[in-house]
Motif scaffolding. Structure first.
Motif, short mmCIF file in Angstrom:
data_model
loop_
_atom_site.label_atom_id
_atom_site.label_comp_id
_atom_site.label_asym_id
_atom_site.label_seq_id
_atom_site.Cartn_x
_atom_site.Cartn_y
_atom_site.Cartn_z
N SER A 34 0.83 -1.20 0.00
CA SER A 34 0.00 0.00 0.00
C SER A 34 0.86 1.26 0.00
N LYS A 75 2.31 1.76 -3.51
CA LYS A 75 1.26 2.20 -4.42
C LYS A 75 0.89 3.66 -4.15
N THR A 76 0.75 4.02 -2.89
CA THR A 76 0.38 5.38 -2.52
C THR A 76 1.43 6.38 -2.99
#
Length: 96
Positions: free
Chosen positions: A21, A24-25
């Motif tokens: 995450s 991706k962020t």
């Protein structure tokens, strides 16, 4: 202690989810602000960044660019070390 952590499947799965995450962020954040900067420039707003500076200037106001931030660069250097890559591979293997 390492074996205890690696053997804790719920922890490993959570760690990997957070790691994925985060990656991706960061990618989405960088792509988004580059798009915003481009749109601002199309509107005639001055957006500038010196090559070795961690700041971007928008109409004279500065803000730090994530990928040029000193602390972020240190984190990425650590995450790219072979030891971390090896540990991450082991965690991924254990989570399957």
């Amino acid at each position: 202690m390492y074996n205890t952590i690696v053997g804790n499947t719920p922890f490993v799965k959570t760690f990997l989810a957070v790691e994925e995450s985060f990656e991706k962020t960061v990618k989405e954040y960088i792509a988004f602000y580059k798009k915003v900067f481009s749109e601002l420039q199309k509107m005639g707003i001055t957006v500038s960044n010196e090559p070795n500076s961690e700041f971007v200037w928008i109409n004279g106001y500065g803000t730090v660019l994530l990928e040029k931030n000193k602390e972020y660069k240190k984190l990425i250097e650590e995450l790219n070390k072979p030891e971390y890559k090896k540990m991450l591979y082991q965690l991924i293997s254990k989570a399957k």
